[in-house]
Design a protein around this motif. Structure first.
Motif, PDB file in Angstrom:
ATOM      1  N   LEU A   1      55.840  19.810  39.026  1.00  0.00           N
ATOM      2  CA  LEU A   1      54.981  20.814  40.008  1.00  0.00           C
ATOM      3  C   LEU A   1      55.144  19.964  41.078  1.00  0.00           C
ATOM      4  CD1 LEU A   1      53.022  22.810  40.389  1.00  0.00           C
ATOM      5  CD2 LEU A   1      51.293  21.262  39.873  1.00  0.00           C
ATOM      6  N   PRO A   2      55.660  20.952  42.483  1.00  0.00           N
ATOM      7  CA  PRO A   2      55.472  19.898  43.459  1.00  0.00           C
ATOM      8  C   PRO A   2      54.448  20.435  43.823  1.00  0.00           C
ATOM      9  CG  PRO A   2      56.976  21.935  43.210  1.00  0.00           C
ATOM     10  CD  PRO A   2      56.529  21.899  42.447  1.00  0.00           C
ATOM     11  N   ARG A   3      54.352  18.572  44.818  1.00  0.00           N
ATOM     12  CA  ARG A   3      53.032  18.568  45.072  1.00  0.00           C
ATOM     13  C   ARG A   3      52.164  18.928  46.207  1.00  0.00           C
ATOM     14  NH1 ARG A   3      54.813  13.519  47.809  1.00  0.00           N
ATOM     15  NH2 ARG A   3      56.490  14.577  47.876  1.00  0.00           N
ATOM     16  N   ARG A   4      53.639  19.350  46.889  1.00  0.00           N
ATOM     17  CA  ARG A   4      52.509  20.112  48.379  1.00  0.00           C
ATOM     18  C   ARG A   4      52.225  20.984  47.816  1.00  0.00           C
ATOM     19  NH1 ARG A   4      53.391  16.478  52.579  1.00  0.00           N
ATOM     20  NH2 ARG A   4      55.147  15.151  52.405  1.00  0.00           N
ATOM     21  N   SER A   5      52.909  21.830  47.233  1.00  0.00           N
ATOM     22  CA  SER A   5      52.321  23.318  46.704  1.00  0.00           C
ATOM     23  C   SER A   5      50.402  23.472  46.519  1.00  0.00           C
ATOM     24  CB  SER A   5      52.939  24.065  45.389  1.00  0.00           C
ATOM     25  OG  SER A   5      52.918  23.322  44.301  1.00  0.00           O
ATOM     26  N   VAL A   6      50.416  22.466  45.666  1.00  0.00           N
ATOM     27  CA  VAL A   6      49.157  22.735  45.765  1.00  0.00           C
ATOM     28  C   VAL A   6      47.803  22.192  47.084  1.00  0.00           C
ATOM     29  CG1 VAL A   6      49.657  21.589  43.221  1.00  0.00           C
ATOM     30  CG2 VAL A   6      49.572  19.949  44.314  1.00  0.00           C
ATOM     31  N   VAL A   7      48.455  21.638  47.909  1.00  0.00           N
ATOM     32  CA  VAL A   7      47.623  21.283  48.745  1.00  0.00           C
ATOM     33  C   VAL A   7      47.318  22.189  50.084  1.00  0.00           C
ATOM     34  CG1 VAL A   7      47.144  18.811  47.938  1.00  0.00           C
ATOM     35  CG2 VAL A   7      48.883  19.695  49.600  1.00  0.00           C
ATOM     36  N   HIS A   8      47.502  23.917  49.813  1.00  0.00           N
ATOM     37  CA  HIS A   8      48.422  24.279  50.980  1.00  0.00           C
ATOM     38  C   HIS A   8      47.603  25.608  50.623  1.00  0.00           C
ATOM     39  CE1 HIS A   8      50.018  21.313  53.904  1.00  0.00           C
ATOM     40  NE2 HIS A   8      50.853  21.175  52.782  1.00  0.00           N
ATOM     41  N   ALA A   9      46.806  26.213  51.730  1.00  0.00           N
ATOM     42  CA  ALA A   9      46.696  28.197  51.783  1.00  0.00           C
ATOM     43  C   ALA A   9      46.062  28.102  50.499  1.00  0.00           C
ATOM     44  CB  ALA A   9      48.550  28.209  51.990  1.00  0.00           C
ATOM     45  N   GLU A  10      46.887  29.419  50.464  1.00  0.00           N
ATOM     46  CA  GLU A  10      45.713  30.446  48.764  1.00  0.00           C
ATOM     47  C   GLU A  10      45.853  29.001  47.286  1.00  0.00           C
ATOM     48  OE1 GLU A  10      47.536  33.853  48.311  1.00  0.00           O
ATOM     49  OE2 GLU A  10      46.320  34.723  50.648  1.00  0.00           O
ATOM     50  N   ALA A  11      46.714  28.426  47.123  1.00  0.00           N
ATOM     51  CA  ALA A  11      46.624  27.308  46.106  1.00  0.00           C
ATOM     52  C   ALA A  11      45.941  26.723  46.179  1.00  0.00           C
ATOM     53  CB  ALA A  11      48.225  27.172  45.369  1.00  0.00           C
ATOM     54  N   ALA A  12      45.063  25.801  47.100  1.00  0.00           N
ATOM     55  CA  ALA A  12      44.519  25.080  47.312  1.00  0.00           C
ATOM     56  C   ALA A  12      43.379  25.745  47.122  1.00  0.00           C
ATOM     57  CB  ALA A  12      44.856  24.256  48.089  1.00  0.00           C
ATOM     58  N   PHE A  13      43.161  26.611  47.793  1.00  0.00           N
ATOM     59  CA  PHE A  13      41.790  27.004  47.559  1.00  0.00           C
ATOM     60  C   PHE A  13      41.510  27.414  46.351  1.00  0.00           C
ATOM     61  CE2 PHE A  13      38.369  30.051  46.774  1.00  0.00           C
ATOM     62  CZ  PHE A  13      37.768  29.887  48.484  1.00  0.00           C
ATOM     63  N   ALA A  14      42.268  28.138  45.403  1.00  0.00           N
ATOM     64  CA  ALA A  14      41.720  28.469  43.995  1.00  0.00           C
ATOM     65  C   ALA A  14      41.643  26.437  43.300  1.00  0.00           C
ATOM     66  CB  ALA A  14      42.978  28.863  43.345  1.00  0.00           C
ATOM     67  N   ILE A  15      42.607  25.583  43.834  1.00  0.00           N
ATOM     68  CA  ILE A  15      42.668  24.360  42.899  1.00  0.00           C
ATOM     69  C   ILE A  15      41.429  24.262  42.959  1.00  0.00           C
ATOM     70  CG2 ILE A  15      43.441  22.600  42.063  1.00  0.00           C
ATOM     71  CD1 ILE A  15      46.456  23.613  42.704  1.00  0.00           C
ATOM     72  N   GLY A  16      41.234  24.170  44.449  1.00  0.00           N
ATOM     73  CA  GLY A  16      39.517  22.909  44.808  1.00  0.00           C
ATOM     74  C   GLY A  16      38.538  23.631  44.374  1.00  0.00           C
ATOM     75  N   HIS A  17      38.254  25.565  44.518  1.00  0.00           N
ATOM     76  CA  HIS A  17      37.192  26.016  43.808  1.00  0.00           C
ATOM     77  C   HIS A  17      37.139  26.015  42.331  1.00  0.00           C
ATOM     78  CE1 HIS A  17      33.968  28.554  45.042  1.00  0.00           C
ATOM     79  NE2 HIS A  17      34.630  29.402  44.535  1.00  0.00           N
ATOM     80  N   ARG A  18      38.872  25.344  41.627  1.00  0.00           N
ATOM     81  CA  ARG A  18      38.124  25.577  40.457  1.00  0.00           C
ATOM     82  C   ARG A  18      37.332  24.166  39.552  1.00  0.00           C
ATOM     83  NH1 ARG A  18      37.839  29.284  35.888  1.00  0.00           N
ATOM     84  NH2 ARG A  18      39.503  28.428  34.169  1.00  0.00           N
ATOM     85  N   ILE A  19      38.301  23.551  40.090  1.00  0.00           N
ATOM     86  CA  ILE A  19      37.340  21.895  39.591  1.00  0.00           C
ATOM     87  C   ILE A  19      36.499  22.049  40.911  1.00  0.00           C
ATOM     88  CG2 ILE A  19      39.006  19.753  39.599  1.00  0.00           C
ATOM     89  CD1 ILE A  19      41.721  20.293  39.749  1.00  0.00           C
ATOM     90  N   GLY A  20      37.063  21.471  41.930  1.00  0.00           N
ATOM     91  CA  GLY A  20      36.063  21.629  42.400  1.00  0.00           C
ATOM     92  C   GLY A  20      35.514  19.935  43.532  1.00  0.00           C
ATOM     93  N   ASP A  21      35.249  18.540  41.674  1.00  0.00           N
ATOM     94  CA  ASP A  21      35.218  17.910  42.754  1.00  0.00           C
ATOM     95  C   ASP A  21      36.106  16.508  42.901  1.00  0.00           C
ATOM     96  OD1 ASP A  21      35.435  17.697  40.502  1.00  0.00           O
ATOM     97  OD2 ASP A  21      33.498  16.287  39.379  1.00  0.00           O
ATOM     98  N   ILE A  22      37.207  16.762  43.941  1.00  0.00           N
ATOM     99  CA  ILE A  22      38.255  16.011  43.429  1.00  0.00           C
ATOM    100  C   ILE A  22      38.491  16.629  45.132  1.00  0.00           C
ATOM    101  CG2 ILE A  22      39.228  16.111  41.084  1.00  0.00           C
ATOM    102  CD1 ILE A  22      40.932  18.071  42.402  1.00  0.00           C
ATOM    103  N   TRP A  23      39.356  15.133  45.990  1.00  0.00           N
ATOM    104  CA  TRP A  23      40.076  15.443  47.356  1.00  0.00           C
ATOM    105  C   TRP A  23      40.987  14.479  46.905  1.00  0.00           C
ATOM    106  CZ3 TRP A  23      40.079  10.226  49.719  1.00  0.00           C
ATOM    107  CH2 TRP A  23      39.577   9.406  48.758  1.00  0.00           C
TER     108      TRP A  23
END
Length: 389
Positions: A274-296
């Motif tokens: 899984l490309p690392r940069r794909s999970v830290v930008h834009a809509e994918a990142a918003f979804a991941i952050g909203h789904r998991i919540g407590d990671i940075w």
């Protein structure tokens, strides 16, 4: 209200309004407000310009043309760094207060759906420009604004007075709202939050609206619009607009190598495609952050021999971490190290798969329900919810 602007300033203001209105017709009442409360009148003489990630001070007297260009660009203007304690080394400067991009300001004002007679509480006075726009629209008596930084509050109060406006300017913790003049029809925040303070809900009339930029430890992005119910429950959706500074009282001073990772930690090693940069930008990142919540996350260049860059991931409670390494080559396989009670990269991969399975939703498909018992995140409808960590 008499307005003694120089022709250069008048032309700059007209150009800004034309830029803001390009592709989106700005309502006449906001054009009138911007004309009566020109943005430059609320900026300090000393501002900061972002030059490739490094902030440089700009004095009005030293370069009036550059200062005015910043004042009337559709961009945020940093008006304070390091909470007012300017560093000797400019490379150590980080923004702590700004005048938001005008297009974002007007989108937020329009999202409030204001009508005559409404009472508004603004969280985060900053320069006072938004307060002036609200006062022109609703009248001074219907606008209260609260600012945690006394120096900023005093300066904004003075700028407002000079421009002919007199909303109530309070110095205090915006997370507590301002109960003295509650209830409000609208509460609007100019700083982002990771949790909606219950005081805001309690101080908003049933049917009233709370509008705030959103911050998640994974990504600072999104605008949340909540409607308050009769039972002091607030429900609403996100939009993609806005990226704002986090409310000072919700900041968390955490350093990865100081507080999280230890030399004696023995990590579990695996690989990922899984490309690392794909999970830290834009809509994918918003979804991941909203789904998991407590990671940075944080990036580190050349952390070790043979590693071009590393994506660090950590849990908010500092108990678990992961590192995803790239060797700099063309191979799309990355080394993963995970430590702690949680396997954080595994959680991210699962959240990413969930996002794809649900049609790659953007922020506008996500929502939030806030009660005295906590925050429930949801996709499409509150029926599809989960606790926001």
């Amino acid at each position: 209200m008499t307005n003694h602007q120089l022709p250069l300033e008048q032309a700059a203001m007209r150009g800004l309004l034309q830029t803001v209105s390009d592709g989106h017709d700005l309502a006449p009442e906001w054009i009138k407000a911007a004309t009566a409360a020109p943005r430059h009148s609320f900026l300090p003489d000393h501002i900061w310009i972002d030059l490739d990630g490094t902030y440089r001070a700009l004095e009005r007297r030293a370069d009036i043309s550059a200062w005015l260009a910043a004042a009337y660009a559709d961009e945020p203007v940093v008006t304070q760094v390091n909470d007012g304690v300017e560093p000797g080394d400019p490379s150590k400067a980080w923004p702590s207060s700004s005048s938001s991009a005008p297009s974002v300001v007007f989108r937020m004002l329009e999202a409030l759906d204001l009508r005559p007679g409404m009472r508004v509480l603004e969280i985060g006075t900053g320069t006072g420009w938004t307060s002036a726009l609200l006062s022109h629209r609703l009248g001074d008596a219907n606008v209260t604004t609260i600012e945690v930084d006394r120096g900023l509050a005093d300066r904004a109060r003075a700028a407002l007075g000079t421009a002919g406006f007199a909303p109530e300017v309070v110095c205090g913790d915006g997370a507590l709202g301002w109960g003295v003049r509650a209830p409000y029809d609208r509460i609007v925040s100019t700083c982002s939050v990771r949790r909606v303070p219950l005081a805001w809900i309690e101080q908003t009339k049933p049917g009233g609206v709370i509008l705030t930029p959103w911050d998640n430890p994974w990504i600072c992005w999104g605008l949340l619009r909540l409607t308050v119910g009769d039972d002091e429950t607030a429900v609403g959706r996100f939009s993609a607009d806005s990226s704002f500074m986090l409310m000072r009282t919700q900041r968390d001073d955490v350093d990865l190598l100081r507080d999280v990772v230890r030399d004696d930690h023995e990590a579990e090693v695996s690989e990922t495609v899984l490309p690392r940069r794909s999970v830290v930008h834009a809509e994918a990142a918003f979804a991941i952050g909203h789904r998991i919540g407590d990671i940075w996350h944080a990036w580190q260049d050349n952390p070790a021999e043979g590693v071009a860059d590393r994506l660090w991931i950590a849990s908010a409670d500092r108990s678990s971490w992961a590192a995803v390494d790239h060797d700099g080559g063309d191979e799309d396989v990355f080394t993963v190290r995970q430590y702690g009670l949680r396997r954080l990269w595994d959680e991210i991969e699962a959240a990413h798969q969930w996002w794809i399975a649900n049609g790659r939703p953007g922020p506008d498909r996500f929502g939030l329900t806030v009660t005295s018992e906590g925050h429930q995140a949801w996709l499409d409808t509150p029926a599809h919810s989960w606790p926001l960590n």
